[in-house]
Scaffold this motif. Sequence first.
Motif, mmCIF file in Angstrom:
data_model
loop_
_atom_site.group_PDB
_atom_site.id
_atom_site.type_symbol
_atom_site.label_atom_id
_atom_site.label_comp_id
_atom_site.label_asym_id
_atom_site.label_seq_id
_atom_site.Cartn_x
_atom_site.Cartn_y
_atom_site.Cartn_z
ATOM 1 N N ASN A 1 -16.035 -26.715 -22.083
ATOM 2 C CA ASN A 1 -15.611 -25.914 -21.140
ATOM 3 C C ASN A 1 -15.012 -24.470 -21.506
ATOM 4 O OD1 ASN A 1 -16.917 -27.452 -19.044
ATOM 5 N ND2 ASN A 1 -14.919 -28.639 -18.835
ATOM 6 N N ILE A 2 -14.559 -24.470 -22.788
ATOM 7 C CA ILE A 2 -14.069 -23.166 -23.108
ATOM 8 C C ILE A 2 -14.540 -22.449 -24.034
ATOM 9 C CG2 ILE A 2 -11.684 -22.598 -24.415
ATOM 10 C CD1 ILE A 2 -10.346 -24.306 -22.544
ATOM 11 N N ALA A 3 -15.386 -23.272 -25.175
ATOM 12 C CA ALA A 3 -16.049 -22.892 -26.317
ATOM 13 C C ALA A 3 -16.883 -21.639 -26.063
ATOM 14 C CB ALA A 3 -16.847 -24.071 -26.799
ATOM 15 N N SER A 4 -17.253 -21.154 -27.249
ATOM 16 C CA SER A 4 -18.122 -19.656 -27.324
ATOM 17 C C SER A 4 -19.417 -20.030 -26.526
ATOM 18 C CB SER A 4 -17.918 -19.370 -28.824
ATOM 19 O OG SER A 4 -19.215 -18.609 -28.523
ATOM 20 N N ARG A 5 -19.758 -19.240 -25.671
ATOM 21 C CA ARG A 5 -21.069 -19.191 -24.899
ATOM 22 C C ARG A 5 -22.081 -18.638 -25.804
ATOM 23 N NH1 ARG A 5 -18.215 -22.760 -23.035
ATOM 24 N NH2 ARG A 5 -18.235 -23.211 -20.992
ATOM 25 N N ARG A 6 -21.855 -18.261 -26.909
ATOM 26 C CA ARG A 6 -22.859 -17.404 -27.542
ATOM 27 C C ARG A 6 -24.268 -18.163 -28.117
ATOM 28 N NH1 ARG A 6 -21.128 -14.577 -33.644
ATOM 29 N NH2 ARG A 6 -23.416 -14.410 -34.325
ATOM 30 N N SER A 7 -24.247 -19.328 -28.436
ATOM 31 C CA SER A 7 -25.508 -19.924 -28.322
ATOM 32 C C SER A 7 -26.330 -19.892 -27.300
ATOM 33 C CB SER A 7 -25.094 -21.434 -28.811
ATOM 34 O OG SER A 7 -24.607 -22.341 -28.014
ATOM 35 N N ILE A 8 -25.526 -19.544 -26.046
ATOM 36 C CA ILE A 8 -26.631 -19.565 -24.705
ATOM 37 C C ILE A 8 -26.904 -18.177 -24.486
ATOM 38 C CG2 ILE A 8 -26.327 -19.773 -22.217
ATOM 39 C CD1 ILE A 8 -24.525 -22.218 -22.458
ATOM 40 N N TYR A 9 -25.728 -17.241 -24.788
ATOM 41 C CA TYR A 9 -26.223 -15.697 -24.175
ATOM 42 C C TYR A 9 -26.916 -15.050 -25.113
ATOM 43 C CZ TYR A 9 -21.942 -14.319 -26.455
ATOM 44 O OH TYR A 9 -20.898 -13.775 -27.549
ATOM 45 N N GLU A 10 -26.976 -15.528 -26.392
ATOM 46 C CA GLU A 10 -28.031 -14.902 -27.362
ATOM 47 C C GLU A 10 -29.343 -15.292 -27.135
ATOM 48 O OE1 GLU A 10 -25.295 -13.691 -31.168
ATOM 49 O OE2 GLU A 10 -26.822 -14.998 -31.360
ATOM 50 N N ARG A 11 -29.595 -16.307 -26.558
ATOM 51 C CA ARG A 11 -31.116 -16.751 -25.881
ATOM 52 C C ARG A 11 -31.260 -15.672 -24.730
ATOM 53 N NH1 ARG A 11 -31.452 -22.982 -25.710
ATOM 54 N NH2 ARG A 11 -33.625 -22.533 -25.373
ATOM 55 N N TYR A 12 -30.794 -15.117 -24.072
ATOM 56 C CA TYR A 12 -30.939 -14.009 -23.292
ATOM 57 C C TYR A 12 -30.993 -12.437 -23.674
ATOM 58 C CZ TYR A 12 -28.936 -18.044 -20.028
ATOM 59 O OH TYR A 12 -28.535 -19.289 -19.786
ATOM 60 N N ASP A 13 -32.289 -12.112 -23.160
ATOM 61 C CA ASP A 13 -31.866 -10.394 -23.693
ATOM 62 C C ASP A 13 -30.791 -9.693 -22.788
ATOM 63 O OD1 ASP A 13 -32.336 -7.793 -24.117
ATOM 64 O OD2 ASP A 13 -34.599 -8.170 -24.200
ATOM 65 N N HIS A 14 -29.901 -9.376 -23.419
ATOM 66 C CA HIS A 14 -28.824 -8.759 -22.486
ATOM 67 C C HIS A 14 -28.596 -7.255 -22.768
ATOM 68 C CE1 HIS A 14 -26.678 -10.867 -26.030
ATOM 69 N NE2 HIS A 14 -26.400 -9.734 -26.163
ATOM 70 N N THR A 15 -29.714 -6.830 -24.017
ATOM 71 C CA THR A 15 -29.526 -5.276 -24.178
ATOM 72 C C THR A 15 -30.675 -4.551 -23.607
ATOM 73 O OG1 THR A 15 -30.801 -5.765 -26.224
ATOM 74 C CG2 THR A 15 -28.347 -5.719 -26.376
ATOM 75 N N ILE A 16 -31.632 -5.078 -23.076
ATOM 76 C CA ILE A 16 -32.773 -4.338 -22.311
ATOM 77 C C ILE A 16 -32.243 -3.384 -21.340
ATOM 78 C CG2 ILE A 16 -33.516 -6.232 -20.751
ATOM 79 C CD1 ILE A 16 -36.447 -5.115 -21.941
ATOM 80 N N LEU A 17 -32.903 -2.584 -20.971
ATOM 81 C CA LEU A 17 -32.943 -1.444 -20.185
ATOM 82 C C LEU A 17 -31.636 -0.447 -20.619
ATOM 83 C CD1 LEU A 17 -32.891 -3.283 -16.482
ATOM 84 C CD2 LEU A 17 -34.409 -2.194 -17.997
ATOM 85 N N ALA A 18 -30.942 -0.660 -21.709
ATOM 86 C CA ALA A 18 -29.982 -0.039 -22.678
ATOM 87 C C ALA A 18 -28.971 0.542 -21.512
ATOM 88 C CB ALA A 18 -30.780 1.121 -23.201
ATOM 89 N N ASN A 19 -28.505 -0.496 -20.698
ATOM 90 C CA ASN A 19 -27.379 -0.022 -19.722
ATOM 91 C C ASN A 19 -26.204 -0.784 -20.086
ATOM 92 O OD1 ASN A 19 -28.707 1.989 -18.325
ATOM 93 N ND2 ASN A 19 -29.597 0.576 -17.148
ATOM 94 N N THR A 20 -26.164 -1.792 -20.901
ATOM 95 C CA THR A 20 -24.908 -2.980 -21.012
ATOM 96 C C THR A 20 -23.806 -2.347 -21.873
ATOM 97 O OG1 THR A 20 -26.973 -4.524 -20.812
ATOM 98 C CG2 THR A 20 -24.547 -5.229 -21.701
ATOM 99 N N VAL A 21 -22.825 -1.872 -20.988
ATOM 100 C CA VAL A 21 -21.620 -1.364 -21.784
ATOM 101 C C VAL A 21 -20.868 -2.439 -22.271
ATOM 102 C CG1 VAL A 21 -19.606 0.092 -21.251
ATOM 103 C CG2 VAL A 21 -21.969 0.797 -20.139
ATOM 104 N N VAL A 22 -20.506 -3.447 -21.421
ATOM 105 C CA VAL A 22 -19.712 -4.574 -21.682
ATOM 106 C C VAL A 22 -20.790 -5.809 -21.685
ATOM 107 C CG1 VAL A 22 -17.655 -6.038 -21.452
ATOM 108 C CG2 VAL A 22 -17.636 -3.843 -21.109
ATOM 109 N N ALA A 23 -20.902 -6.289 -22.988
ATOM 110 C CA ALA A 23 -22.025 -7.424 -23.031
ATOM 111 C C ALA A 23 -21.375 -8.727 -22.877
ATOM 112 C CB ALA A 23 -22.439 -7.290 -24.346
ATOM 113 N N PRO A 24 -22.061 -9.783 -22.894
ATOM 114 C CA PRO A 24 -21.423 -11.229 -22.829
ATOM 115 C C PRO A 24 -20.441 -11.503 -24.275
ATOM 116 C CG PRO A 24 -23.778 -11.397 -22.296
ATOM 117 C CD PRO A 24 -23.410 -9.970 -22.684
ATOM 118 N N GLY A 25 -19.448 -11.947 -23.697
ATOM 119 C CA GLY A 25 -18.640 -12.546 -24.903
ATOM 120 C C GLY A 25 -17.586 -11.457 -25.372
#
Lengths: 740, 234, 109
Positions: A416-440
């Motif tokens: 419930n607390i651990a790093s979510r990196r193994s999840i959010y790295e499977r999502y494209d979070h940089t497309i549209l080039a608007n992401t100022v504060v990314a997951p994590g």
Amino acid sequence: MAIAPGQWREVALSDDEYRLLVDVLGREPTPLELGMFGAMWSEHCGYKHSRPLLSQLPTEAQWVLEGPGENAGAIDVGDGLAVVFKVESHNHPSAVEPYEGAATGVGGIVRDIFTMGARPIALLNSLRFGPLDLPRNRYLLDNVVGGIGGYGNCLGIPTVGGEVFFDPSFNGNPLVNAMCIGVTEHGALMRARASGPGNVIMLVGADTGRDGLHGATFASVDDPTASHRGVIQVGNPFLEKLLLEACLELLQGDDVVAMQDLGAAGLTSSVVECASRGGVGAEIDVALVPRRETGMSAYEVMLSESQERMLLVVRPEGAARVRSVVERWSLHASQIGQVTDDGVVRVLDGGTIVAEVPAGLFTDCCPTYVREGAEALEATARRSLDLTTIPDLPGDAEADSQSVAGCLLHLLASPNIASRRSIYERYDHTILANTVVAPGVGDAAVLRLRGTGRGIAAAIDCNSRYCALDPYLGAMHAVAEASRNLVCVGAKPLAITNCLNFGNPERPSGYFQLSQAVAGMAAACRALDVPVVSGNVSLYNETGEIPVMPTPAVGAVGVLEDVRNHASLRWHDGDVVVLVGGAAPSLGGSEYLSRRHGLTAGSPPPLDLEQELLVQRTVQGAVEAGLIRTAHDCGLGGLAVALAEMAIASGIGVSIDIDVPAGQSNRRDEAWFGEAPGRILVAGAEKDIQTFLALVEGKRVTATRLGTAGGSRLAAPGWIDVEVAELAAAHTSGLPGSTQ
Amino acid sequence: MSGWVAVLSFPGSNGDRDALSAFRDDVGVEARLVDHRETALEGASAVVLPGGFSYGDHLRCGAIARFAPVMASVRSFANRGGPVLGICNGFQILTEAHLLPGALLRNRTLQFHCHWTHLRFEGCDNAWLSNIQPGEVLRLPVAHGDGAFFADLETLDRLEANGQVIARYCDVDGRLSPTSNPNGSSRAIAAISNEDGNVLGLMPHPERATSPLIGGDDGLRLLRSVLDVLAVPV
Amino acid sequence: MTKILDMGSPGAVGSGARRWLADVVVTPKPGVNDPEGETIRGGLRSLGFGVDEVRAGRFIRLVVAASDLAEAERSVTSMCEQLLANPVIQTYSITIVEDERAGTGPTGG
């Protein structure tokens, strides 16, 4: 064909409801009409149990452009821009086929957004699973994440935030809530109200198959595995991408007067809602609906939940133009009927009338229920917790598992607390080039709004355990936490969307949870000035009579006037670390009690909404002014975990040089791991912190200087002394499938 | 300065608008979307194949886009020496179209990966790299499920000998390590060039790294090379 | 039907010809890394099966019209070379039988 006695139960209508149907219709329904009523009067479409409660929620503010009732809510974020957003559940389909269930959940919420004329710019999600030591739960997690990524990545919409929580109550009934945010200009907002008798009704997108028949009905009964088998929708994100682009292009012209996606209850619900919102009638012929399978009946066509379809109401003179735009996107548009002036939804099959019902009977005459709620005795018992039965931690700095440091490492590795990196790295979070504060990186996602200098922030939150222990207080916490996460990145919270995931409301304990949570949510929304602009209700989330922890997920959206002034978790060498907010931490409902002692017990921490607002405004103002660039909410695991998360995110340690503020009962575990709302850690250079503290002075907000960031260890003399790398390793170990 | 940058748009492309706005708004040159059904690229000075999931990535990534009408024009544009840049799915299309050697396989983990990576640029004798020096380390995001570069040993040796290996995944200091290769690419290759140095394929996304506000502007340095390209008529 | 492949059809089905059922199996070439195959092998081994090698590929079933088997083979081979397989990383095998079923199109779920 006459309706056989009891046949209504096959579409999940009760005997009383069927009598009501016959009464308002003035005759027995045809089989198709019965199916349509079954869908429209389901909990999913008709909000039978939730509608009377939902009226408590505040829905208005000066900046609200569109409240609940449309496909999604819309708010004004300045510079003539509207932000459109909504969250929706896809729990039942995901329980049965997690990849496709989650994928089509994303597909549905994205359609809700572009139907409003907004270009989708971000996705978030809120997920719940049973514990990961069960292989089935690992399978569900892996495939839900895969499905969300598979759909969103292909559409090219970044998935920028979310949350996930594990508890045995979600065994067999995971929760998958997807939220989408879009942006458009005020003037370009589209409503799903059919108007203008004579206007043509067109169906665009995928052909219709038998998939998802009766999905809306079965989302409203409590055995998803049995009920959903064989009716799973399969998503095609590639097709949705074409549909999205075609629809947004169409909405730039004047030919389309209304647009409604086909979601739950398919063509039935979209035609009925479009007609009833516009106060008109509609006549369609199912023989004109393009099909993927042969031999489909009118019933199947009207109730299919095939994905990636859109209903358009088009001015007759524009039909050819619409067709040509749609065809340029390699899709086709079929004219299936027209708008009429008699208020009746009329369905033909090759010219023969097979259903003829005034639209209002489906919507306005849907029965609603107000029940007696009563808290389960077991829940009342859980809330009373005798802390003296729980041994406190020994005060020893050794990284021994019984010490504060050992406990910190143990909590950091909690799923419930651990790093979510193994999840959010499977999502494209940089497309549209608007992401100022990314997951994590921060407590909420921040996106720039191009051409304006502004930004928006979004977060989705709910502490299901708090809600299980006290649904009223728990729902207040959900609103406060979502809002707090926005201020931690510097955004002013503007509005929320909610997804109410509950068990069976027909049981007094279930109704108690639902009604209390809605009331608590309403109170918090009023106090924090964040109206509800859209939402979704998912009831009957149970496995074998065991309901899920009530989970009223809150998706919040806020605005940053100058997106350059935002904050993240990362502090810098030499930064002074300050705790803002003086609420006393408590062990009730804490992750500590759950992880260390296997207890879901105690009363969740009290929430002083007035104090909460003061703390939130103080921090938000300081980030907005460019004074503070580092802020983090103390959430699960309390102060120690929050400090560790900042140290891990920065790769820089911290030295705490005061005695940590004690909790209510002067216990070490409570001081370090107790939880409380309205506590935000901020950090900054000495001179900025001086200015900040001076600013806070007159404000009835406590700010406590804790220590200084620097070095490679998290150190609180006498309590904790651990290498940041060791904290990071524990944090990474808590979820499976970490890739690096 | 004359000419313009053609950003191709296939059904399912989703990085086309990002590429367009990176060239228009961040580099400051004229850029236009060119539909996959177009057959002419008259007047274009550079061609960009953007990222995305062209044709849903069905069969193989880029396999169907390769046959789009516009690709015949891209081929003749490239054969005339015109600069062509394939980003992510665009790189995949270029290998399927045999405008670049090798192929891109599923990531080693079988999962989609999105994160920032470091890239060490090596052979910089390419139309798209006039602003980058050999040995430089740039930080760019990747976002792909099929990014593991593959070629047979002979081809790999030939690429190395010809200086066609443009960039490799590395750590922050430019060193190659097992953990710095995110997808299992042969010899950690992230970008390659054709023999003539006018066609470049790279998996990371320079168009998403155009400002410190969104995590970095190393991508902008790479894209700015188009300013030199536009000065030279094709 | 969504028209996606609207780029001409060089191998269009001729009229009056016999119908053939062609099964195409596309697999990674020897030496090409196959993480999917390795993952399947790992899974099978963990279940106790003694599996030495797994190669995961793709199966494609086609119904084609051709006057005889040789013509059908030529046609499907050409499809494999041009589109269905990528010779850089994949090999393919083709099995063709005459389609005895009644009906006018490929069947499917």
